[in-house]
Enzyme design. Sequence first.
Site, PDB file in Angstrom:
ATOM      1  N   HIS A 110      69.095  17.210  32.440  1.00 34.59           N
ATOM      2  CA  HIS A 110      69.246  18.669  32.434  1.00 34.59           C
ATOM      3  C   HIS A 110      70.574  18.974  33.139  1.00 34.59           C
ATOM      4  O   HIS A 110      70.603  19.398  34.288  1.00 34.59           O
ATOM      5  CB  HIS A 110      68.064  19.302  33.179  1.00 34.59           C
ATOM      6  CG  HIS A 110      67.897  20.774  32.995  1.00 34.59           C
ATOM      7  ND1 HIS A 110      68.908  21.603  32.534  1.00 34.59           N
ATOM      8  CD2 HIS A 110      66.833  21.589  33.220  1.00 34.59           C
ATOM      9  CE1 HIS A 110      68.459  22.853  32.487  1.00 34.59           C
ATOM     10  NE2 HIS A 110      67.208  22.867  32.895  1.00 34.59           N
ATOM     11  N   ARG A 154      67.217  23.295  23.895  1.00 29.97           N
ATOM     12  CA  ARG A 154      66.237  22.555  24.706  1.00 29.97           C
ATOM     13  C   ARG A 154      65.189  21.990  23.754  1.00 29.97           C
ATOM     14  O   ARG A 154      64.723  22.701  22.849  1.00 29.97           O
ATOM     15  CB  ARG A 154      65.572  23.470  25.729  1.00 29.97           C
ATOM     16  CG  ARG A 154      64.383  22.812  26.435  1.00 29.97           C
ATOM     17  CD  ARG A 154      63.781  23.657  27.519  1.00 29.97           C
ATOM     18  NE  ARG A 154      64.642  23.683  28.695  1.00 29.97           N
ATOM     19  CZ  ARG A 154      64.317  24.274  29.842  1.00 29.97           C
ATOM     20  NH1 ARG A 154      63.152  24.893  29.956  1.00 29.97           N
ATOM     21  NH2 ARG A 154      65.143  24.261  30.873  1.00 29.97           N
ATOM     22  N   ARG A 199      64.412  30.450  33.288  1.00 29.13           N
ATOM     23  CA  ARG A 199      65.738  30.546  33.883  1.00 29.13           C
ATOM     24  C   ARG A 199      66.842  30.082  32.958  1.00 29.13           C
ATOM     25  O   ARG A 199      67.861  30.763  32.813  1.00 29.13           O
ATOM     26  CB  ARG A 199      65.807  29.712  35.170  1.00 29.13           C
ATOM     27  CG  ARG A 199      65.239  30.380  36.379  1.00 29.13           C
ATOM     28  CD  ARG A 199      64.683  29.359  37.335  1.00 29.13           C
ATOM     29  NE  ARG A 199      63.475  28.791  36.758  1.00 29.13           N
ATOM     30  CZ  ARG A 199      62.272  29.347  36.909  1.00 29.13           C
ATOM     31  NH1 ARG A 199      62.122  30.401  37.638  1.00 29.13           N
ATOM     32  NH2 ARG A 199      61.209  28.825  36.317  1.00 29.13           N
ATOM     33  N   THR A 200      66.687  28.923  32.364  1.00 24.16           N
ATOM     34  CA  THR A 200      67.814  28.335  31.637  1.00 24.16           C
ATOM     35  C   THR A 200      68.243  29.231  30.475  1.00 24.16           C
ATOM     36  O   THR A 200      69.421  29.586  30.354  1.00 24.16           O
ATOM     37  CB  THR A 200      67.446  26.918  31.147  1.00 24.16           C
ATOM     38  OG1 THR A 200      67.015  26.153  32.283  1.00 24.16           O
ATOM     39  CG2 THR A 200      68.636  26.220  30.520  1.00 24.16           C
ATOM     40  N   LYS A 219      57.952  23.530   9.399  1.00 18.67           N
ATOM     41  CA  LYS A 219      57.756  23.125   7.988  1.00 18.67           C
ATOM     42  C   LYS A 219      58.264  21.717   7.754  1.00 18.67           C
ATOM     43  O   LYS A 219      58.342  21.256   6.625  1.00 18.67           O
ATOM     44  CB  LYS A 219      58.542  24.069   7.062  1.00 18.67           C
ATOM     45  CG  LYS A 219      58.235  25.534   7.219  1.00 18.67           C
ATOM     46  CD  LYS A 219      59.135  26.327   6.271  1.00 18.67           C
ATOM     47  CE  LYS A 219      59.020  27.816   6.505  1.00 18.67           C
ATOM     48  NZ  LYS A 219      60.024  28.562   5.733  1.00 18.67           N
TER      49      LYS A 219
END
Length: 407
Positions: free
Chosen positions: A136, A108, A57-58, A87
């Site tokens: 959030h 995120r 969703r986000t 890396k």
Amino acid sequence: VTLVGRDLISINDFSNEEIEAVLNLADEMSSALEKGKRLDLCQGKELYTIFYEPSTRTRSSFETAMHRLGGTVVSHAEAQVTSAVAKGESIADTIRVLERYADIIVMRHPLDGSTRLAAEHSSVPLISGGDGAHEHPTQTLLDLYTIRKEKGTIKSKSVALCGDLRHGRTVHSLAIGLARFGAEITCIAPLDFELPDHVRDTLKAYKCKLTEYESLEDIVAEGSLVLHQAETSSRRGDARLMGTGGQEGFISFLLDNLDVLYFTRLQRERLASGEIGNAAAESYRINRQLLKKSRDDALIMHPLPRTGELAYEVDQDKRAAYFRQAGYGVPVRMALIALVLGAVDPGISEGTKKKIAKPAKEVCSVRCVNRCCVTNTEHYAIAKFCQVHGKPKLLRCYYCDWLVQVG
Ligand code: NCD
């Protein structure tokens, strides 16, 4: 114009007036979308989404939002394996490069405080799509929008937060947002899955009416919850009811008073041992029977994804708001992007703008006690703390908000 160029990492980065400006504009965005209007407010602007954790969703609602505003999108999913962090590149270096490619970044990341650290290295606005078990904030914007739209107001509403309140980041930001808008909060969580101290401490500062219960055993299978009042609860009055009316009477009383039931899943990916998780997951669930005892006008919310705590049979009920809630993510994120990029004036006059007092930061030799704090992983990140009180000395980590007792 106050929101231009701003980062959003914690819900406390925006004042109540600023949050309301986003929600009001989201209403306008929503009706424009319904009328099928083309919005070219962000033409020529680029959104970069970089996600180091799974998302449905986000990320997609941010990207849909930018497309609907006429802007362009670069989408970087699974960054933990597809970016140069694989890396050994640092968050700081990654962001110093991305800021040259984009006008706004949504990130995120699994570490608490990671998005705050990223924002410090970004000259373009950085919006958190969730940082570990911490916060959030954009989920909270759409959660508050849902309650306001479907219940008319947030003030004085009685909201139950159920589930893994310790590791669930959505409920941390939401609890703070609810407290700031004058809602009452009831927490229902298995033992060891209660709200973390730092969130409880913040709620106390906002003088939030908070009651906490432990959910127990698998009685939920029969459609009722067995609750025990938690030691930590700030209100003791209701315990009496458990004695007089018995569990059944108490649960009916509780459900009768709840305007919103907000369920969350157990955050298995953040648990050390799956064992504890299984027992805890069985201790709370919403199904048809529990719904029968809830108010006719109650709202059942969930940030999604769901696991076992939200039965599919609830979906048919008009009180089930979670898919509508997910849908509101688009107009709310359109509003946020448009305001942060300065495409729309939020109409907040300087006079009414209330600044949130930020305690002074101090750099000290203390390490953050949260092993998932970004300062314990990114070696160049210097731990900073804000003093909560002096004796005994209690500090709050500037990145992850965990409380650290010193001396
Ligand atoms: C939540 C998250 O990522 O924190 N999902 C979402 O953004 N709607 C909730 C969760 O994963 O449980």
